[in-house]
Design a protein around this motif. Structure first.
Motif, mmCIF file in Angstrom:
data_model
loop_
_atom_site.group_PDB
_atom_site.id
_atom_site.type_symbol
_atom_site.label_atom_id
_atom_site.label_comp_id
_atom_site.label_asym_id
_atom_site.label_seq_id
_atom_site.Cartn_x
_atom_site.Cartn_y
_atom_site.Cartn_z
ATOM 1 N N CYS A 28 22.163 38.417 -67.879
ATOM 2 C CA CYS A 28 20.781 38.244 -68.327
ATOM 3 C C CYS A 28 19.869 38.261 -67.110
ATOM 4 C CB CYS A 28 20.605 36.927 -69.083
ATOM 5 S SG CYS A 28 18.880 36.669 -69.616
ATOM 6 N N LEU A 30 16.389 37.816 -67.577
ATOM 7 C CA LEU A 30 15.071 37.382 -68.034
ATOM 8 C C LEU A 30 14.528 36.166 -67.278
ATOM 9 C CD1 LEU A 30 15.280 38.003 -71.885
ATOM 10 C CD2 LEU A 30 14.361 39.450 -70.082
ATOM 11 N N GLY A 31 15.407 35.365 -66.714
ATOM 12 C CA GLY A 31 14.964 34.328 -65.780
ATOM 13 C C GLY A 31 14.131 33.212 -66.368
ATOM 14 N N CYS A 32 14.449 32.750 -67.562
ATOM 15 C CA CYS A 32 13.711 31.605 -68.123
ATOM 16 C C CYS A 32 13.913 30.381 -67.229
ATOM 17 C CB CYS A 32 14.222 31.260 -69.520
ATOM 18 S SG CYS A 32 14.170 32.626 -70.684
ATOM 19 N N CYS A 35 16.881 27.539 -67.674
ATOM 20 C CA CYS A 35 17.849 28.117 -68.616
ATOM 21 C C CYS A 35 19.093 27.242 -68.655
ATOM 22 C CB CYS A 35 18.236 29.523 -68.150
ATOM 23 S SG CYS A 35 19.695 30.170 -68.998
ATOM 24 N N ASN A 37 21.936 28.216 -69.854
ATOM 25 C CA ASN A 37 23.136 29.055 -69.848
ATOM 26 C C ASN A 37 23.180 29.868 -68.558
ATOM 27 O OD1 ASN A 37 24.565 28.461 -72.166
ATOM 28 N ND2 ASN A 37 23.355 29.843 -73.450
ATOM 29 N N THR A 40 25.747 32.461 -67.481
ATOM 30 C CA THR A 40 25.851 33.745 -68.179
ATOM 31 C C THR A 40 25.043 34.848 -67.493
ATOM 32 O OG1 THR A 40 23.918 33.332 -69.584
ATOM 33 C CG2 THR A 40 26.047 32.536 -70.398
ATOM 34 N N HIS A 41 24.347 34.559 -66.396
ATOM 35 C CA HIS A 41 23.391 35.527 -65.843
ATOM 36 C C HIS A 41 24.025 36.679 -65.078
ATOM 37 C CE1 HIS A 41 19.877 32.394 -65.952
ATOM 38 N NE2 HIS A 41 20.403 32.653 -67.122
ATOM 39 N N GLY A 72 23.924 34.577 -75.655
ATOM 40 C CA GLY A 72 24.135 35.025 -74.282
ATOM 41 C C GLY A 72 23.767 33.947 -73.282
ATOM 42 N N GLY A 73 23.485 34.479 -72.041
ATOM 43 C CA GLY A 73 23.218 35.861 -71.648
ATOM 44 C C GLY A 73 22.192 36.521 -72.582
ATOM 45 N N GLU A 74 22.017 37.804 -72.353
ATOM 46 C CA GLU A 74 21.074 38.534 -73.190
ATOM 47 C C GLU A 74 21.797 39.674 -73.907
ATOM 48 O OE1 GLU A 74 18.021 38.097 -74.452
ATOM 49 O OE2 GLU A 74 18.759 39.862 -75.509
ATOM 50 N N GLY A 102 16.490 36.430 -75.817
ATOM 51 C CA GLY A 102 15.317 35.980 -75.059
ATOM 52 C C GLY A 102 14.125 36.908 -75.222
ATOM 53 N N TYR A 129 13.173 31.004 -73.484
ATOM 54 C CA TYR A 129 13.204 29.545 -73.511
ATOM 55 C C TYR A 129 12.114 29.021 -72.578
ATOM 56 C CZ TYR A 129 14.593 24.753 -72.702
ATOM 57 O OH TYR A 129 14.583 23.393 -72.582
HETATM 58 S S1 SF4 Z 1 17.128 34.705 -72.144
HETATM 59 FE FE1 SF4 Z 1 18.593 33.046 -72.532
HETATM 60 S S2 SF4 Z 1 20.237 33.317 -70.993
HETATM 61 FE FE2 SF4 Z 1 18.476 34.553 -70.325
HETATM 62 S S3 SF4 Z 1 17.358 33.217 -68.895
HETATM 63 FE FE3 SF4 Z 1 16.421 32.966 -70.940
HETATM 64 S S4 SF4 Z 1 17.475 31.183 -71.872
HETATM 65 FE FE4 SF4 Z 1 18.717 31.924 -70.122
#
Ligand code: SF4
Length: 189
Positions: A28, A30-32, A35, A37, A40-41, A72-74, A102, A129
């Motif tokens: 993933c 997206l870098g929330c 996060c 998880n 899972t990146h 995920g992950g994404e 995400g 998130y």
């Molecule tokens: S999309 Fe999900 S796994 Fe990806 S950074 Fe955001 S919360 Fe984390």
């Protein structure tokens, strides 16, 4: 077709209505912030599993599960693998399908592969998130996220009734904590 996966839990109660086979995709970007998880990146993490082996494992669960949840992950960052999995579950079973992403729906719905996914699933939980808007209820980690009911198979009430967290201990002693209240359990919110 292979899928880079982070984890699988075969009978989770906290990832959608009913007991569900849950598969977390690995990777993933997206870098929330905060996060929950983060493991899972990385794209070289997790392990590659074949679609054939995953489908065989899903079939092994028989009538014990109500559906498949993909998280995920994404998942949409492996769009061809995601579409192949959704199509296989649709073709070979009557199981429902929920996808956590995400991305907002409008970010993905014009990509032909993603469009195919959206046409094959029952619920999309969509959006980054955002810890400042933490919710931890009804399959939403934060209140900006949106549940899209794409098939009419599930309702908001059914999703609101899903347990907010779950601790699973495998036969090998591996402990997994899942569900939308993980940030509270981890002490981040
Ligand atoms: S999309 Fe999900 S796994 Fe990806 S950074 Fe955001 S919360 Fe984390």
């Amino acid at each position: 077709m292979d899928i880079r996966t982070h984890n699988i839990i075969r009978n989770s109660a906290a990832n959608g209505p009913g007991l569900r086979y849950v598969i977390w995709f690995q990777g993933c970007t997206l870098g929330c912030r905060d996060c929950f998880n983060a493991d899972t990146h990385e794209w070289d993490g997790g392990r590659l599993l074949s679609l054939k082996d995953i489908m065989a494992d899903i079939h092994l669960q028989g009538e014990a599960i109500a559906g498949v949840t993909i998280s995920g992950g994404e998942p949409f960052q492996q769009p061809a693998s995601l579409l192949a999995l959704v199509e296989a579950v649709r073709a070979e079973t009557d199981l429902s399908i929920i996808v956590f992403s995400g991305y907002r729906k409008e970010e993905i719905e014009h990509n032909p592969l993603c469009e195919g996914v959206l046409g094959g699933i029952d619920v999309l939980v969509a959006g980054r998130y955002v810890p400042a808007r933490y919710l931890g209820h009804g399959l939403r980690g934060s209140s900006n996220q949106v549940l899209h009911f794409l098939s009419g198979r599930y309702t908001q009430e059914q999703c609101d009734a899903v347990p907010e967290a779950e601790i699973t201990i495998s036969l090998g002693g591996e402990v997994s904590v899942t569900g939308v209240q993980v940030p509270v359990i981890a002490g981040w919110n």
